[in-house]
Write a protein that holds these residues in place. Sequence first.
Motif, PDB file in Angstrom:
ATOM      1  N   ASP A  37       0.734  -1.104  -0.208  1.00 17.87           N
ATOM      2  CA  ASP A  37       0.032  -0.073  -0.162  1.00 17.87           C
ATOM      3  C   ASP A  37       0.773   1.150   0.014  1.00 17.87           C
ATOM      4  O   ASP A  37       1.763   1.504   0.929  1.00 17.87           O
ATOM      5  CB  ASP A  37      -1.057  -0.099   1.180  1.00 17.87           C
ATOM      6  CG  ASP A  37      -2.210   0.836   1.032  1.00 17.87           C
ATOM      7  OD1 ASP A  37      -2.437   1.840   0.610  1.00 17.87           O
ATOM      8  OD2 ASP A  37      -3.388  -0.361   1.280  1.00 17.87           O
ATOM      9  N   GLN A  38       0.566   2.236  -1.129  1.00 21.50           N
ATOM     10  CA  GLN A  38       1.108   3.488  -1.109  1.00 21.50           C
ATOM     11  C   GLN A  38       2.995   3.339  -1.258  1.00 21.50           C
ATOM     12  O   GLN A  38       3.627   3.875  -0.685  1.00 21.50           O
ATOM     13  CB  GLN A  38       1.092   4.296   0.176  1.00 21.50           C
ATOM     14  CG  GLN A  38       1.548   5.625   0.119  1.00 21.50           C
ATOM     15  CD  GLN A  38       1.542   6.644   1.295  1.00 21.50           C
ATOM     16  OE1 GLN A  38       2.732   6.593   1.718  1.00 21.50           O
ATOM     17  NE2 GLN A  38       0.378   6.563   1.828  1.00 21.50           N
ATOM     18  N   THR A  85      -6.975   3.850  -2.314  1.00 20.99           N
ATOM     19  CA  THR A  85      -6.973   2.281  -2.074  1.00 20.99           C
ATOM     20  C   THR A  85      -7.755   1.254  -2.757  1.00 20.99           C
ATOM     21  O   THR A  85      -7.434   0.238  -3.282  1.00 20.99           O
ATOM     22  CB  THR A  85      -6.795   2.098  -0.384  1.00 20.99           C
ATOM     23  OG1 THR A  85      -5.700   2.632  -0.063  1.00 20.99           O
ATOM     24  CG2 THR A  85      -6.550   0.491  -0.310  1.00 20.99           C
ATOM     25  N   LYS A 166      -6.165  -4.098   5.647  1.00 17.88           N
ATOM     26  CA  LYS A 166      -7.400  -3.379   5.151  1.00 17.88           C
ATOM     27  C   LYS A 166      -8.084  -4.170   4.480  1.00 17.88           C
ATOM     28  O   LYS A 166      -7.841  -5.027   3.436  1.00 17.88           O
ATOM     29  CB  LYS A 166      -6.801  -2.256   4.163  1.00 17.88           C
ATOM     30  CG  LYS A 166      -6.050  -1.133   4.798  1.00 17.88           C
ATOM     31  CD  LYS A 166      -5.776  -0.239   3.611  1.00 17.88           C
ATOM     32  CE  LYS A 166      -4.811   0.796   4.127  1.00 17.88           C
ATOM     33  NZ  LYS A 166      -4.537   1.702   3.284  1.00 17.88           N
ATOM     34  N   ASP A 313       1.120   2.277   3.892  1.00 13.26           N
ATOM     35  CA  ASP A 313       0.312   3.449   3.759  1.00 13.26           C
ATOM     36  C   ASP A 313       0.128   4.351   4.979  1.00 13.26           C
ATOM     37  O   ASP A 313       0.237   5.611   4.886  1.00 13.26           O
ATOM     38  CB  ASP A 313      -1.125   3.042   3.214  1.00 13.26           C
ATOM     39  CG  ASP A 313      -1.797   3.901   2.748  1.00 13.26           C
ATOM     40  OD1 ASP A 313      -1.626   4.705   1.972  1.00 13.26           O
ATOM     41  OD2 ASP A 313      -2.932   4.202   3.518  1.00 13.26           O
ATOM     42  N   ASP A 362      -0.763  -0.077  -4.973  1.00 12.38           N
ATOM     43  CA  ASP A 362      -2.406   0.287  -5.404  1.00 12.38           C
ATOM     44  C   ASP A 362      -2.245   2.083  -5.725  1.00 12.38           C
ATOM     45  O   ASP A 362      -3.305   2.390  -6.497  1.00 12.38           O
ATOM     46  CB  ASP A 362      -3.177  -0.016  -4.090  1.00 12.38           C
ATOM     47  CG  ASP A 362      -3.008   1.011  -2.779  1.00 12.38           C
ATOM     48  OD1 ASP A 362      -1.622   1.090  -2.682  1.00 12.38           O
ATOM     49  OD2 ASP A 362      -3.669   1.145  -2.065  1.00 12.38           O
ATOM     50  N   HIS A 363      -1.282   2.441  -5.185  1.00  7.24           N
ATOM     51  CA  HIS A 363      -0.867   3.805  -5.496  1.00  7.24           C
ATOM     52  C   HIS A 363       0.231   4.491  -5.072  1.00  7.24           C
ATOM     53  O   HIS A 363       0.922   3.744  -4.257  1.00  7.24           O
ATOM     54  CB  HIS A 363      -2.205   4.904  -5.159  1.00  7.24           C
ATOM     55  CG  HIS A 363      -2.323   4.834  -3.738  1.00  7.24           C
ATOM     56  ND1 HIS A 363      -1.616   5.014  -2.741  1.00  7.24           N
ATOM     57  CD2 HIS A 363      -3.174   3.984  -2.918  1.00  7.24           C
ATOM     58  CE1 HIS A 363      -1.885   4.742  -1.399  1.00  7.24           C
ATOM     59  NE2 HIS A 363      -3.036   3.948  -1.703  1.00  7.24           N
ATOM     60  N   HIS A 498      -2.479  10.969  -1.177  1.00  8.23           N
ATOM     61  CA  HIS A 498      -2.376  10.514  -2.540  1.00  8.23           C
ATOM     62  C   HIS A 498      -3.653  10.529  -3.219  1.00  8.23           C
ATOM     63  O   HIS A 498      -4.726  10.861  -2.381  1.00  8.23           O
ATOM     64  CB  HIS A 498      -2.002   9.044  -2.572  1.00  8.23           C
ATOM     65  CG  HIS A 498      -2.606   8.116  -1.787  1.00  8.23           C
ATOM     66  ND1 HIS A 498      -3.898   7.528  -2.176  1.00  8.23           N
ATOM     67  CD2 HIS A 498      -2.188   7.791  -0.554  1.00  8.23           C
ATOM     68  CE1 HIS A 498      -4.160   6.663  -0.862  1.00  8.23           C
ATOM     69  NE2 HIS A 498      -3.333   6.910   0.114  1.00  8.23           N
TER      70      HIS A 498
HETATM   71 ZN   LIG Z   1      -3.743   2.643  -0.304  1.00 11.14          ZN
END
Ligand SMILES: [Zn+2]
Length: 564
Positions: A37-38, A85, A166, A313, A362-363, A498
């Motif tokens: 994540d991130q 996300t 998550k 993240d 995811d980003h 983000h």
């Molecule tokens: Zn995320």
Amino acid sequence: MRLRWIAVVAWALVACANAWSAEGPARPRLTVVISIDQFRADYLTRFEDLYLPARSGKRVGGFRYLMERGAWFVDAHHDHLPLATGPGHSVLLTGAYPYKSGIVSNDWYDREAKREVYCVQDDRYPLVGTEGGEGISPARLLVTTVGDELKMATGNRAKVFGIALKDRAAVLMAGHLADGVFWFDDKTGGWVSSRYWQRNGTLPEWLVRWNERHIPQNAFGKTWDLSVDTKALRRLWTPGNEYAGDPSHLGVHFPHVITGGLATAGPAANRAFATTPFANEYTLQSALQLIREERLGHHEAPDLLVINLSSNDYIGHAYGPDSPEVLDTSVRTDKYLADFLNSLQDLVPGGLANVDVVVTADHGVAPIGAAAEDAGLPGGRWDPNRAMEVVQEALAKAFGPGKWVVGYGEPCLYLNWELLDHAGISRDRAERVAAEALERIPGIYAAYTRSDILAGRLPRTDIARHVTLGFHPARSGDVVIVSLPGYMASSRKTGTTHGEPYAYDTHVPLLLAGFGIKPGVYTERVSTADIAPTLAWLLRVQEPSGCDGHILTPALATEPLRPR
Ligand SMILES: [Zn+2]
């Protein structure tokens, strides 16, 4: 003569290990997709010298093993909006953008329910393993995943699982037919699920036993300190953390102690634990336990496991991409990833050669807005709450009093259709008033109206492409807001976020290794939507229903893929 026999025996062993399935083509025994994540694409190269070597003796490394012995797509991007996300994860295993998948944001305004809804929220399926909380299911995902297609193509014999701190990450990657999806519950400090998967209202026996080890609770009072030489910090742009937030009472500088501000273990401490890299180790250890207990890789049909490492993240939001914390978390994640890969080598018959591993994100994330402002970089913040007020005032000025704005779900603003219809005001006229008001706010690049998007009246730019691919007619709002590069929708002075269609948010790692993959460094521009059709091909199943991506052809080895 002896050499020839050795060669024959070696060939037979390899053949048995690979062509393990009595029917159909050769396929990987297990596919593991790990999203971090991130995790920005540049974290691979920025910290490369701090990562484990690709191989040392019999042990494989983490990122560098994948970068050097796998297929490394160095220019992979997400193509939708917003870079969040829910949408990011929904693309990875479906190959479908939000305009089809329906996952237009983490939360959006539901016009029928007249309230904000969460992307995996489903009141019909209460949580299992904890008390209270909102129910969860993949029902809002309107397309199939690779896992769904795998289940359908194998008469349900393939096992499909998802695990992540998550819920939305695990649920949206796993899909509708998964055997089990598990996520972290702050309240209990363990893995939970919902009735959607656990129909009888209990967690699997093995998971109950695993939860009883209380790994997060036992981390209470544990210290997270820098694990590398301080010389490594010289590469950082904000090493002093002047703009850092203070997540879960962890403080803004090393060392961080996991207490959550509590005297003994509890939900706030579990939350603090989740905001340290130790939670990544815990997630991967739990994933290994899942593989052992569910015997993934040992079935007649190929199995699939999707994992999200969510802590990167939480940490990145608080400390920013240029902080010691993000550097250290990346380095520790590399070690945990290496441990995970080495365990896969032992757990799956034939080892990593029979496993497909994908690592992506995811980003990405923007540099901290306030730090950018102070340094003279293009960037900063605009306050979404204030923006809603500005729109409300503009609409009231144009059309009279009334509650004209009913919702905001990044990046969309939702207008009050009932009120507009009642007052006889056309929607596109109201959209234009709102968009013009928004475009006067410093930090906003443009506001696109629903009417223009649906009619295809957008400029032919990369930004407009993101807007279109992220716009679902039934779920998106009336005006889509895009920030200027470096700017973010945030009212907070500390930390970062983000969401925008710019390189720092869209550019993510894309690494594949294992069965049927041709190692190499590939510089062509590819999309995260390309992962799903590539995996569908490697698994020899139908592409997911909404798939827009293309097979990553350069990374395909031809040899082991021929039907035997
Ligand atoms: Zn995320």
